[in-house]
Design a protein around this motif. Sequence first.
Motif, PDB file in Angstrom:
ATOM      1  N   ASP A 116      -3.790 -22.778 -29.920  1.00 33.75           N
ATOM      2  CA  ASP A 116      -4.302 -24.439 -29.613  1.00 33.75           C
ATOM      3  C   ASP A 116      -3.880 -25.682 -30.227  1.00 33.75           C
ATOM      4  OD1 ASP A 116      -5.723 -26.766 -29.169  1.00 33.75           O
ATOM      5  OD2 ASP A 116      -7.732 -25.613 -29.597  1.00 33.75           O
ATOM      6  N   ASP A 118      -4.195 -28.925 -29.872  1.00 38.12           N
ATOM      7  CA  ASP A 118      -5.409 -30.080 -30.730  1.00 38.12           C
ATOM      8  C   ASP A 118      -4.841 -28.728 -31.732  1.00 38.12           C
ATOM      9  OD1 ASP A 118      -6.008 -31.133 -28.377  1.00 38.12           O
ATOM     10  OD2 ASP A 118      -7.408 -29.806 -28.704  1.00 38.12           O
ATOM     11  N   GLU A 119      -5.043 -28.150 -32.123  1.00 36.69           N
ATOM     12  CA  GLU A 119      -5.172 -27.640 -33.558  1.00 36.69           C
ATOM     13  C   GLU A 119      -3.890 -27.039 -34.482  1.00 36.69           C
ATOM     14  OE1 GLU A 119      -8.744 -27.799 -35.226  1.00 36.69           O
ATOM     15  OE2 GLU A 119      -9.280 -27.658 -33.158  1.00 36.69           O
ATOM     16  N   THR A 123       1.809 -24.208 -31.991  1.00 37.48           N
ATOM     17  CA  THR A 123       1.745 -24.312 -30.417  1.00 37.48           C
ATOM     18  C   THR A 123       2.349 -25.087 -29.345  1.00 37.48           C
ATOM     19  OG1 THR A 123      -0.316 -23.102 -31.591  1.00 37.48           O
ATOM     20  CG2 THR A 123      -0.152 -23.783 -28.948  1.00 37.48           C
ATOM     21  N   GLY A 306      -1.410 -28.747 -23.359  1.00 36.87           N
ATOM     22  CA  GLY A 306      -2.263 -27.357 -23.700  1.00 36.87           C
ATOM     23  C   GLY A 306      -3.097 -28.376 -24.701  1.00 36.87           C
ATOM     24  N   GLY A 307      -4.053 -27.192 -25.550  1.00 37.77           N
ATOM     25  CA  GLY A 307      -5.427 -28.286 -26.674  1.00 37.77           C
ATOM     26  C   GLY A 307      -6.026 -27.650 -25.553  1.00 37.77           C
ATOM     27  N   ARG A 308      -7.780 -27.223 -26.579  1.00 38.04           N
ATOM     28  CA  ARG A 308      -8.825 -26.992 -25.727  1.00 38.04           C
ATOM     29  C   ARG A 308      -9.351 -28.564 -24.970  1.00 38.04           C
ATOM     30  NH1 ARG A 308     -12.141 -22.715 -26.378  1.00 38.04           N
ATOM     31  NH2 ARG A 308     -11.132 -22.341 -27.984  1.00 38.04           N
ATOM     32  N   ASP A 329      -1.596 -23.607 -22.969  1.00 40.85           N
ATOM     33  CA  ASP A 329      -1.455 -22.551 -24.274  1.00 40.85           C
ATOM     34  C   ASP A 329      -3.611 -22.119 -24.390  1.00 40.85           C
ATOM     35  OD1 ASP A 329      -3.660 -24.170 -25.261  1.00 40.85           O
ATOM     36  OD2 ASP A 329      -2.784 -25.120 -26.598  1.00 40.85           O
ATOM     37  N   GLU A 330      -3.131 -21.165 -24.524  1.00 42.51           N
ATOM     38  CA  GLU A 330      -4.600 -20.143 -24.757  1.00 42.51           C
ATOM     39  C   GLU A 330      -6.231 -20.734 -24.838  1.00 42.51           C
ATOM     40  OE1 GLU A 330      -5.841 -14.942 -26.968  1.00 42.51           O
ATOM     41  OE2 GLU A 330      -4.363 -17.420 -27.548  1.00 42.51           O
ATOM     42  N   ALA A 331      -5.858 -22.030 -25.307  1.00 44.57           N
ATOM     43  CA  ALA A 331      -7.105 -22.987 -25.843  1.00 44.57           C
ATOM     44  C   ALA A 331      -7.465 -23.167 -24.789  1.00 44.57           C
ATOM     45  CB  ALA A 331      -6.945 -23.759 -26.873  1.00 44.57           C
ATOM     46  N   ALA A 332      -6.656 -23.760 -23.712  1.00 43.99           N
ATOM     47  CA  ALA A 332      -6.498 -24.874 -23.198  1.00 43.99           C
ATOM     48  C   ALA A 332      -6.940 -23.956 -21.497  1.00 43.99           C
ATOM     49  CB  ALA A 332      -5.139 -25.866 -21.968  1.00 43.99           C
ATOM     50  N   GLU A 335     -10.902 -22.786 -21.849  1.00 46.97           N
ATOM     51  CA  GLU A 335     -11.519 -23.927 -20.741  1.00 46.97           C
ATOM     52  C   GLU A 335     -11.277 -23.879 -19.006  1.00 46.97           C
ATOM     53  OE1 GLU A 335     -13.695 -26.093 -22.400  1.00 46.97           O
ATOM     54  OE2 GLU A 335     -12.959 -25.048 -23.585  1.00 46.97           O
TER      55      GLU A 335
END
Length: 347
Positions: A116, A118-119, A123, A306-308, A329-332, A335
């Motif tokens: 993520d 954002d975190e 990433t 990317g980023g949730r 990315d995986e988080a986005a 969503e």
Amino acid sequence: MQSLIEIQQQLLPDLLVVMRKRYLILRQVMLSDMIGRRTLAASLDMTERVLRAETDFLKAQELLHIDAAGMRITEAGKRLMEKMEPFYKTMFGLSELEERIRKHFGLKQVVIVTGDADESPHTKRELGRAGCAVLSKAMQKDDVIAVTGGSTLAQVANQLTSHTPLKGNWFVPARGGLGESLDYQANTIVSTMAKRTGAQYRMLHVPDHLGEEAYTSLMQEPNVREIVEVIRKARIVIHGIGDAMVMARRRRVDAAVVDALKAEGALAESFGYYFDQGGAVVHKMLTVGLRIEDIMETEVVIAIAGGRSKGEAIAAVMRFGHDDVLVTDEAAALEIAAIIDKEEQTA
């Protein structure tokens, strides 16, 4: 490979858990270049005791080098990571997620990296690496590549390389500067990309947001008009995607325009245009550079974001329908998948 993974998931589920844990440790160390055990444990949400056992194993396998300064991945570790990447994506459903998003939005390719943005800055760096791979594959001899600004595109620039100098290729800014950090401005990014690949570049020394009078005046300048003509003929556009309200604040848009954006349901911003949930353009900034009609005619359009928190914004721009490749990315991606689920349930 798929059938073997399914057998492992049924007979040896613990094996996949251990494999994922060790893959994530190696990946995080590789992205960090050098990292201490405490920092690594915190970034992976793992106790130091559990991490020590795993890193000792990886060291014994000559995949990690550990000393007083910290840990770094070995060349053998890097080779293993490269071999594992497609297997990892299949094993944990990322390949399936890539295909689902690709088909839903009619894209040519979707690339998902773990994590993520954002975190984790790591990433975001991985987004840059994946973006480099997509761009390198798309580029041809004597191409013009238009590039927007932003922190994610800066990561692409910092990792872009070429085995042979791209002497006939040109990197150009898609539009003027944001007035933000110099490192994230399109002019800086195209300069870095060109220097790292042996290509050429042009700069556009104009503000990003212009009044009508200033725009008309600038477009009468021969030098500005010439570079704009080059930009608008780009065969490849590579761009980021932002949250509409966040980007409006960064551009210091006046309160009346912000209220209008909210009323129009603006969710996303990209290349100076604001998009609603359905992918329709609800507002555009008067800016020198790429126009929406140029994007619609561009042969290869690559989005990297990317980023949730950007899931909705990315989905909105994908609905606009003129991107060919999405790197996220995986988080986005999760969503976006949730948004697709809601659409399919209400259809």
